[in-house]
Design a protein around this motif. Structure first.
Motif, PDB file in Angstrom:
ATOM      1  N   ASP A 148     -33.602  -0.486  35.596  1.00 44.42           N
ATOM      2  CA  ASP A 148     -34.063  -1.679  34.726  1.00 44.42           C
ATOM      3  C   ASP A 148     -32.762  -2.442  34.837  1.00 44.42           C
TER       4      ASP A 148
ATOM      5  N   VAL B 150     -30.360  -3.920  36.237  1.00 45.24           N
ATOM      6  CA  VAL B 150     -30.816  -4.620  37.587  1.00 45.24           C
ATOM      7  C   VAL B 150     -30.641  -5.910  36.704  1.00 45.24           C
ATOM      8  N   THR B 151     -31.640  -5.967  35.543  1.00 44.52           N
ATOM      9  CA  THR B 151     -31.853  -6.723  35.111  1.00 44.52           C
ATOM     10  C   THR B 151     -31.123  -6.969  33.350  1.00 44.52           C
TER      11      THR B 151
ATOM     12  N   CYS C 284     -38.298   1.489  35.358  1.00 43.82           N
ATOM     13  CA  CYS C 284     -37.759   1.583  33.214  1.00 43.82           C
ATOM     14  C   CYS C 284     -38.820   2.823  33.117  1.00 43.82           C
TER      15      CYS C 284
ATOM     16  N   PHE D  53     -29.849  -2.283  45.081  1.00 46.78           N
ATOM     17  CA  PHE D  53     -31.134  -2.502  43.580  1.00 46.78           C
ATOM     18  C   PHE D  53     -31.869  -1.695  43.637  1.00 46.78           C
TER      19      PHE D  53
ATOM     20  N   SER E  62     -38.447  -2.341  48.141  1.00 44.60           N
ATOM     21  CA  SER E  62     -39.413  -3.649  47.651  1.00 44.60           C
ATOM     22  C   SER E  62     -41.169  -2.591  47.109  1.00 44.60           C
ATOM     23  N   LYS E  63     -41.418  -1.698  48.342  1.00 45.43           N
ATOM     24  CA  LYS E  63     -42.175  -1.461  48.425  1.00 45.43           C
ATOM     25  C   LYS E  63     -42.195  -0.592  47.608  1.00 45.43           C
ATOM     26  N   ARG E  64     -41.366   0.582  46.780  1.00 43.43           N
ATOM     27  CA  ARG E  64     -41.488   1.558  46.258  1.00 43.43           C
ATOM     28  C   ARG E  64     -41.338   1.818  44.908  1.00 43.43           C
ATOM     29  N   ALA E  65     -40.056   0.381  44.445  1.00 47.15           N
ATOM     30  CA  ALA E  65     -40.045   0.276  43.015  1.00 47.15           C
ATOM     31  C   ALA E  65     -40.098  -1.076  43.025  1.00 47.15           C
ATOM     32  N   ARG E  66     -40.626  -1.070  41.860  1.00 48.36           N
ATOM     33  CA  ARG E  66     -40.688  -2.745  41.300  1.00 48.36           C
ATOM     34  C   ARG E  66     -39.616  -2.907  39.208  1.00 48.36           C
ATOM     35  N   PHE E  67     -40.011  -3.676  39.126  1.00 47.22           N
ATOM     36  CA  PHE E  67     -39.184  -3.847  37.501  1.00 47.22           C
ATOM     37  C   PHE E  67     -40.504  -3.364  36.597  1.00 47.22           C
ATOM     38  N   GLY E  68     -40.077  -2.251  35.236  1.00 48.16           N
ATOM     39  CA  GLY E  68     -40.710  -2.134  34.433  1.00 48.16           C
ATOM     40  C   GLY E  68     -41.330  -0.974  34.678  1.00 48.16           C
TER      41      GLY E  68
ATOM     42  N   GLN F 134     -35.134  -0.613  41.142  1.00 53.54           N
ATOM     43  CA  GLN F 134     -35.990  -0.813  39.969  1.00 53.54           C
ATOM     44  C   GLN F 134     -36.486  -0.259  39.051  1.00 53.54           C
TER      45      GLN F 134
END
Lengths: 239, 549, 166, 176
Positions: free
Chosen positions: D85, D88-89, D147, D143, D170-176, D145
């Protein structure tokens, strides 16, 4: 009244479906297993049409229409998932993320946040607009709830539930445009509010970590918005 | 009321007016008032008294004469002589010569293109009536159209007449008025409303203000006719709080009309009743949008809601509601007086009639003009407008305010109508027309409008709320020489997102000033971004220090 | 003396309150009359203070947060008292391209006041307006309610200086 | 098949993403079959290599040195992965972004210090006005994502890239 409702047919994503004529595109889509992303919409509350995530293409109409507030009509041809819509939704969601300070890693709603999950759903890998980084306050004056403006996306679910279901209208929006913000009563600390009934509905309809229960640590704040349709029904029965 | 009785009213006032050999009218609309025209008017009254000409000379105030740049303006006998820049010191000369030849040094010849090239319909009475006098309005066949409509025509006939006239909404969108009326007429509902949108919010536009200040009765008459046609008995004028004089005159006009039964119950002893109330706007551009305007009249935050349903079906308090703007409504009475055929004979195939423009910016004759549709921009700018101030080089003309665009020189010979303007990336808009010369920077102009949209965005929908803030930020970076070509691409992309996905017209059109300046003045963007220079010398470049982008 | 003043103030307040009440009565104390009433409050008191906002909310039976939301939505309303004198600079398009930025920076340099703010001694408020409709006379500034057209930064500074001397 | 070269680096980050990378446990052997790790805080090389196939870049860009570094990395790298993250952010480092830099220094070096109350002005890299995500300065290819991103996701991404595919994150990683 209800007996006279006409049944009509329309096309959603090349699929012929039947619907009652007073239904919205979103309702009909859901009934038929077509998923349209939404942020501000919540079953049981008056739709607002502000988040624009649910915009769809309707043949013959040049502008995009919000599925949550557009009623179906006979012969309507709706597209919910074109490449263009996918791109626009991703862009809109990026604007959401760029507006305030959404730091998922340290958010009480981490893992339960609709915004966070939406990013996954619409395959938003990053925010390519510059972040605006506004300075936002955290109102922790209430003895049960916390309002963190850093995480607020101004979906107004809290405002609507407070007005429409709880009936106390403690919450509203002040200012306008990029300066708009959720307030309690006369923009005073929540803890000083005389109208708040401590019902906590606002907390549970909030899609993000903007409204949380006091004392919740990172990733602890799960929400129970599924109660809302029940409450709405109860209210309708009463009135 | 019989036709004879009605005709007598007008005749009485005409006779009264004709008792005087000379009518001296001093413009008391906003611009001239700023230049102390009230003092000039008082001086005339004093002078007429001293010269003992009170029996033959009538001194009165009047509405906008148009050529605001040369105020205070004075006319003698409605056009026999027109004087510009009249000061208290000039009054004596004018009164002395009132029976003789006009005073040369102050006179503007009647064949001046500024006046000769105009066709006045909506502004017909501006400058020939005292806006505070119902008698003056009646003398000019005021409320005759309403009388004719109420006593001779059915609702459907009235609407047919509107369709025939070809009049389109003058608030910006250009929706056919007849069609709108007929939609409201057909909508089911016991209660219907007519709203006059007088929340003129375009920065750089003052048509509505002038019309309200100059000829308030014609707007009331238009509203009443509209009310009859659609079946409404209540009208609201939603007027900008920033226009105190217009509010005052409109209030006075409503009172006069009520007292004389041109408004109220059973007008002209017909079954038709119509009341008009004022509602004050409070400084929100978005309230020009129909659904936001309705929310505001209902005492709420002026945020729009998605359409459909349109206000014609579901408007004020859920009732079918007709919303027309000031200029549209001020065309109604003249159309019924002169006939729809006459009106339709002016203008172009798709854009009939005339349009009022507020001419401002870097132009010699700033002021209010009314021209037939289809006139070219060149005629407006160089003939009527007298050309560019200081004879600088023409650069662009901005129409449609924050929703419109900048039109460059190559389109000067294009006819002015709804379709042509849209074709070059601008819009007709409500009629603001700002002329810019070579000293204007197009990035600065785009930044100005984006700042406007950002602060006027209601904040309800995300693309407009955040998108305008983002675009404004990028434009600031560009104007400061801190942007990269990647920022420029972002800007272009944001234009598309905001235009396609915003909830209401404000957001959907907010990118237009940026899009049109990119379309015609891309080299200026490149100059700011790549060479870090502002060709017009407006933007202050903060460059030199290394730009990390 | 002081008591006399207080009495006078109380009487004045009464009169102003009556005007506010009259507006609400004219609209039958309907919640719809909120904006009209706020106009009256601002007209007679000069700004919208908390006390009056609460009073209006109660009288019209409109929730406090809604009243506050409406009052802050419309830029015509101000929740802060104005200085003794005001200079409203029109920022409409015509005025802007004819030199509003210069006027604002002259005011900033000379009187140390930003647009939208009031000087520390409470003598002068510099405000901006989104087009006052005097585009024919651009740039225009309203000094204590009196419009002046075709002004330059020097003229504005001079006029404000004269206002402050009064 | 020729092995790819892999570099990993952290700028303004907490090294948590690197820890997560280490969490691939015995799968590191599979990684090693596909990649040569030629630069990393985990290996003893001082200079960032001139040419590298894949770089995992952890952390936000917060100083002038970071900016230099990220540009250099971009030049040398074929596939640049914004790793976690912060990259990425700008994530946690961005929490200072809505404060004035002066206040940040005051808080960090004066108000919260127990001794030696000075704001260092030499020796340290110059802090940028804000902490930026990597893509603010250079183009990013992937990217990643999280944390931190999970070890599974990191492993998956590296394998996919090694196989010449674009990882579906997209199905495996997310923010946070």
């Amino acid at each position: 009244m209800s007996s006279s409702v006409n049944i009509i047919t329309l096309t959603i994503d090349e699929k012929q479906v039947g619907a009652r004529e007073n239904q919205t595109i979103l309702e009909v889509a859901r009934e038929n297993g077509v998923e349209i992303p939404t942020m501000c919409e919540l079953k049981g509350l008056t739709p607002s049409g502000g988040c624009r995530m649910c915009v769809v293409e309707v043949a013959g109409i040049p502008k995009l229409l919000p599925a949550c507030m557009t009623t179906v009509s006979e012969g309507m041809v709706v597209t919910t998932n074109s490449e263009r819509l996918k791109k626009l939704r991703k862009n809109i969601l990026e604007l959401f993320f760029s507006e305030r300070n959404h730091i998922c890693a340290v958010c009480a709603s981490n893992g339960f946040c609709e915004l966070q999950l939406m990013a996954q759903k619409v395959e938003m890998s990053h925010v390519h607009y510059p972040y605006l980084y506004p300075h936002c306050e955290v109102d922790a004056s209430h003895n049960r709830f916390v309002l963190d403006h850093n995480r607020c996306i101004l979906c107004t679910r809290c405002v609507r539930v407070c007005d429409e279901i709880e009936g106390s209208h403690t919450l509203d929006i002040k200012g306008r445009g990029i300066e708009a913000q959720v307030i309690t009563d006369m923009d005073q600390p929540w803890g000083d509010s005389e109208t708040c009934t401590l019902c906590g509905k606002c907390v549970h309809v909030c899609p993000t970590g903007a409204l949380i229960e006091r004392g919740m640590a990172v990733g602890e704040m799960s929400k129970r918005k599924q109660l809302l349709p029940y409450l709405t029904q109860m209210r309708e029965v009463k009135t | 009321m019989t036709p004879e009785e009605f005709n007598k009213i007008g005749e009485k006032h005409r006779n009264k007016r004709d008792e005087f050999t000379h009518n001296i009218r001093v413009c008391t609309a906003a611009a001239c008032a700023t230049l102390k025209s009230e003092e000039v008017k008082k001086a005339f009254e004093k002078e007429v008294k001293e010269q003992d000409k009170k029996k033959t000379c009538r001194v009165s105030g009047t509405g906008c004469l148009g050529l605001c740049a040369s105020g205070p303006l004075v006319t003698v006998n409605d056009g026999q002589a027109l004087y510009a820049k009249v000061s208290v010191g000039d009054v004596k000369d004018i009164v002395n010569n009132i029976d003789k030849k006009p005073v040369k040094r102050l006179e503007i010849p009647a064949d001046t293109p500024f006046f000769a090239r105009q066709t006045k319909i909506a502004l017909e009475n501006c400058g020939t009536t005292d806006p505070e006098s119902l008698e003056d309005y009646l003398a000019l066949r005021g409320y005759e159209s309403l009388y004719k409509v109420l006593t001779e025509k059915t609702q459907v006939e009235v609407i047919e007449e509107m369709v025939k006239s070809g009049l389109r909404g003058r608030g910006g969108g250009g929706f056919p008025v007849g069609l709108k009326w007929s939609t409201v007429y057909k909508a089911l509902g016991d209660k219907k409303y007519v709203i006059c949108n007088a929340d003129e919010g375009d920065p750089g536009a003052f048509m509505d203000r002038s019309m309200l200040e100059s000829d308030p009765h014609s707007i009331l008459e238009g509203m009443a006719i509209a009310g009859y046609a659609v079946g409404a008995d209540q009208g609201y004028v939603y007027i900008r709080g920033e226009y105190p004089l217009a509010i005052k005159r409109l209030r006075a006009a409503i009172r006069q009309a009520e007292r004389n039964h041109f408004l109220g119950k059973n007008i002209f002893d017909t079954p038709f009743s119509f009341n008009v109330e004022l509602r004050l706007g409070a400084g929100a551009f978005v309230c020009g949008e129909e659904t936001a305007l309705i929310a505001s009249i209902e005492g709420k935050r002026g945020t729009p809601r998605p359409r459909p349903p349109y206000p014609a079906q579901y408007g004020l308090w859920g009732c079918p509601t007709l919303i027309n703007n000031v200029e549209t409504l001020s065309n109604i009475a003249p159309i019924f007086r002169k006939g729809a055929e006459y009106y339709a004979s002016i203008g172009t195939e798709k854009s009939k009639g005339t349009k009022v423009f507020a001419l401002a910016g870097s132009i010699k004759n700033t002021g209010l003009i009314e021209v037939p549709m289809g006139i070219t921009l060149r005629e407006i700018v160089f003939d009527i407008g007298g050309g560019i101030l200081g004879d600088k080089k023409f650069k662009a003309v901005q129409t449609g305010g924050p929703s419109g665009g900048c039109i460059p020189e190559q389109f000067l010979d294009m006819p002015v109508d709804y379709e042509s303007l849209a074709g070059v990336g601008s819009i007709m808009g409500s009629g603001g027309m700002i002329v810019m010369d070579e000293t204007s920077c197009m990035i600065d102009v785009a930044k100005y409008f984006m700042d406007f949209c950002k602060s006027e965005s209601c904040g309800k929908c995300v693309p407009c709320r955040v998108g305008t803030a983002q675009m404004h930020r990028l434009l600031v970076l560009i104007s400061e020489g801190k942007a990269s070509m990647r920022d420029f691409e972002l800007l272009e992309e944001l234009c598309d997102v905001v235009k396609s996905t915003s909830l209401c017209g404000l957001g959907m059109t907010a990118p237009n000033p940026v899009l049109s300046t990119i379309r015609y003045f891309k080299d200026e963007y490149i100059a700011h971004i790549v060479d870090k220079v502002c060709p017009a010398g407006v933007c202050v470049m903060e460059s030199k220090e290394e730009v990390v982008l | 003396m002081e008591q006399g003043n207080k009495k006078k103030n109380a009487a004045a307040k009464d009169k102003r309150q009556k005007l506010v009440d009259a507006t609400m009565r004219r609209h039958g104390h309907s919640p719809y009359a909120l904006i009209e009433t706020l106009h009256t409050v601002q007209e007679v008191y000069g700004y919208l203070d908390d006390e009056n906002l609460k009073y209006v909310a109660e009288s019209l039976r409109v929730p406090l947060s809604k009243v506050y939301g409406v009052a802050t939505f419309y830029h015509f309303f101000t929740l802060k008292p104005q200085g003794e004198h005001t200079a409203v600079v029109c920022t409409g398009t015509a005025c802007y391209i004819k030199g509003v930025p210069g006027i604002l920076s002259a005011l900033r340099e000379k009187f140390f006041v930003e647009a939208g703010e009031t000087t520390e001694d409470n003598k002068l408020s510099v405000l901006t307006a989104r087009c006052i409709g005097s585009c024919g006379l651009a740039p225009a500034v309203v000094f204590d309610g009196e419009i002046a057209g075709a002004v330059t930064p020097d003229i504005v500074v001079e006029r404000v200086g004269r206002l402050l001397e009064q | 098949m020729k092995k790819l070269t892999l570099a990993t680096i952290w700028l303004d980050g907490c090294s948590g993403c690197h820890m997560s990378f280490v969490d691939v446990d015995e799968r590191i052997l599979q990684v090693a079959e596909k990649y040569d790790i030629i630069f990393s805080p985990l290996v003893d090389v001082k200079e960032f290599p001139e040419k590298v196939d894949v770089t995992l870049l952890e952390g936000a860009i917060s100083t002038d040195e970071d900016v230099e570094m990220v540009k250099k990395i971009r030049k040398s790298t074929k596939t640049l992965i914004a790793f976690g993250d912060c990259a990425v952010t700008s994530n946690v480092p961005s929490m200072r972004n809505h404060y004035d830099l002066k206040d940040v220094f005051k808080r960090g070096y004066l108000e919260t210090s127990t001794d030696n109350d000075v704001i260092p002005d030499e020796m340290l890299p110059k802090l940028l006005d804000k902490a930026y995500p990597v893509h603010h300065f250079v183009d990013v290819d992937v990217f990643l994502q999280g944390c931190p991103p999970s070890a599974d996701t990191i492993f998956y991404a590296l394998v996919e890239i090694a196989e010449g595919r674009t990882p579906e994150l997209s199905k495996r990683a997310r923010f946070g």
